[in-house]
Design a protein around this motif. Structure first.
Motif, mmCIF file in Angstrom:
data_model
loop_
_atom_site.group_PDB
_atom_site.id
_atom_site.type_symbol
_atom_site.label_atom_id
_atom_site.label_comp_id
_atom_site.label_asym_id
_atom_site.label_seq_id
_atom_site.Cartn_x
_atom_site.Cartn_y
_atom_site.Cartn_z
ATOM 1 N N PRO A 1 0.792 -1.238 0.000
ATOM 2 C CA PRO A 1 0.000 0.000 0.000
ATOM 3 C C PRO A 1 0.818 1.279 0.000
ATOM 4 C CG PRO A 1 -0.941 -1.598 1.513
ATOM 5 C CD PRO A 1 0.380 -2.154 1.080
ATOM 6 N N THR A 2 2.063 1.233 0.467
ATOM 7 C CA THR A 2 2.881 2.452 0.482
ATOM 8 C C THR A 2 3.624 2.667 -0.829
ATOM 9 O OG1 THR A 2 4.815 1.307 1.422
ATOM 10 C CG2 THR A 2 3.199 2.224 2.972
ATOM 11 N N PHE A 3 3.463 1.747 -1.773
ATOM 12 C CA PHE A 3 4.160 1.834 -3.061
ATOM 13 C C PHE A 3 3.706 3.095 -3.788
ATOM 14 C CE2 PHE A 3 4.890 0.649 -7.526
ATOM 15 C CZ PHE A 3 6.155 0.098 -7.466
ATOM 16 N N ASP A 4 4.647 4.008 -4.043
ATOM 17 C CA ASP A 4 4.286 5.289 -4.646
ATOM 18 C C ASP A 4 5.072 5.514 -5.940
ATOM 19 O OD1 ASP A 4 6.866 5.967 -3.816
ATOM 20 O OD2 ASP A 4 6.181 7.260 -2.187
ATOM 21 N N MET A 5 4.913 6.694 -6.515
ATOM 22 C CA MET A 5 5.536 6.968 -7.807
ATOM 23 C C MET A 5 7.053 6.952 -7.727
ATOM 24 S SD MET A 5 4.783 7.332 -10.970
ATOM 25 C CE MET A 5 3.062 7.824 -11.017
ATOM 26 N N ALA A 6 7.620 7.384 -6.620
ATOM 27 C CA ALA A 6 9.079 7.336 -6.467
ATOM 28 C C ALA A 6 9.567 5.890 -6.472
ATOM 29 C CB ALA A 6 9.497 8.045 -5.190
ATOM 30 N N ASP A 7 8.856 5.022 -5.731
ATOM 31 C CA ASP A 7 9.195 3.593 -5.748
ATOM 32 C C ASP A 7 9.059 3.033 -7.165
ATOM 33 O OD1 ASP A 7 9.601 3.402 -2.949
ATOM 34 O OD2 ASP A 7 7.457 3.132 -2.612
ATOM 35 N N ALA A 8 7.947 3.385 -7.814
ATOM 36 C CA ALA A 8 7.672 2.859 -9.149
ATOM 37 C C ALA A 8 8.736 3.277 -10.152
ATOM 38 C CB ALA A 8 6.299 3.339 -9.614
ATOM 39 N N THR A 9 9.217 4.496 -10.017
ATOM 40 C CA THR A 9 10.251 4.977 -10.936
ATOM 41 C C THR A 9 11.534 4.171 -10.774
ATOM 42 O OG1 THR A 9 9.289 7.197 -10.929
ATOM 43 C CG2 THR A 9 11.581 6.997 -11.631
ATOM 44 N N ARG A 10 11.887 3.875 -9.530
ATOM 45 C CA ARG A 10 13.083 3.064 -9.297
ATOM 46 C C ARG A 10 12.897 1.635 -9.828
ATOM 47 N NH1 ARG A 10 13.122 6.341 -4.641
ATOM 48 N NH2 ARG A 10 11.864 4.849 -3.454
ATOM 49 N N VAL A 11 11.703 1.084 -9.624
ATOM 50 C CA VAL A 11 11.430 -0.245 -10.167
ATOM 51 C C VAL A 11 11.497 -0.211 -11.689
ATOM 52 C CG1 VAL A 11 9.664 -2.034 -10.434
ATOM 53 C CG2 VAL A 11 10.054 -0.997 -8.194
ATOM 54 N N GLY A 12 10.946 0.838 -12.288
ATOM 55 C CA GLY A 12 10.986 0.968 -13.741
ATOM 56 C C GLY A 12 12.403 0.989 -14.283
#
Length: 272
Positions: free
Chosen positions: A33-44
């Protein structure tokens, strides 16, 4: 709390394996639930490194969710971006065929595509960005969803390579001559999208963050704020987001466009 490095790698593993197997998963934002755009960018970025290690070469980028008229439909209210690779880009001179094999819940998006002769920085306005453009074209981006029913948050899309599946780009038109005309036309144009001769939608250039050049300006700012991202550079191909709504597609269909107010060739794509 931001993901740690091992969590980032774990999420990237999930995205890559899901994509390779042509299957779907629940949104990452449901699992964390805490997964945010900053996390997503790093995963990307981690996903991109894995695809590059497998031999794919980034040749540009796609910008998604620039069309404000579809934000409520998807529940995503800000743009995303993802890489375009040598294996996902096709340059065509006329009617083309495209296989949908391996794509999950694909949809079609008529877009404006730019090729750049020089770099773009975050401090450039639309006039300066136009001066960096080598050519403009019209193309179809085929997007896909690793998340069932196209239900996700923006962070899920960013992590999953911006939902990019393929980009079929039509003939290049060199950007020469009257710059003011180009600036006007790249805002005032319209695209009509049809399936098997039936009109499906008509969209305006202003749908795309007020115009495709403005979408590039937005991307330049996002990239400048991302320590892992490189700025738009010479030779890059960037597609700027759907002008109409995105529509589900299936093999056997033929999709065409009509262009009003912009000197680029229309598209005809048969899906197989």
């Amino acid at each position: 709390m931001s993901l740690c490095r091992s969590q980032t790698r774990d999420f990237a593993d999930i995205i890559v394996s899901t994509w390779q197997q042509g299957r779907q998963i629940s949104p990452l934002t449901e699992a964390e639930p805490t997964f945010d755009m900053a996390d997503a960018t790093r995963v990307g970025h981690e996903v991109m490194r894995r695809r590059m290690a497998a031999g794919e070469v980034p040749v540009g980028r796609k910008i998604g969710f620039t069309n404000r008229t579809i934000w409520d439909e998807y529940g995503v209210h800000a743009p995303i971006w993802g890489p375009v690779y040598d294996r996902t880009l096709r340059m065509v001179d006329g009617p083309a065929d495209l296989s949908l094999a391996g794509l999950v819940e694909p949809r079609i998006e008529p877009e404006i595509v730019f090729g750049f002769r020089s770099a773009v920085s975050a401090d450039m306005d639309e006039v300066a960005i136009l001066d960096a453009v080598d050519w403009v074209a019209h193309g179809f981006e085929i997007v896909q969803s690793l998340f069932p029913g196209w239900r996700f948050a923006g962070a899920d899309c960013q992590a999953a390579f911006g939902l990019h599946g393929a980009l079929v780009c039509g003939p290049k038109v060199p950007v020469t001559g009257d710059r003011q005309r180009w600036l006007k036309d790249l805002t005032d144009f319209a695209i009509t999208l049809s399936r098997d001769g039936e009109r499906m939608d008509r969209g305006l250039g202003t749908n795309v963050l007020d115009g495709p050049l403005s979408a590039i300006r937005h991307l330049a700012g996002v990239l400048a704020a991302d320590p892992e991202a490189s700025p738009v550079g010479p030779g890059e191909v960037i597609t700027t987001g759907t002008v109409t709504r995105a529509f589900p597609i299936a093999a056997g269909e033929t999709w065409t466009t009509g262009i009003e107010g912009l000197d680029v060739a229309p598209m005809r794509l048969r899906l197989v």
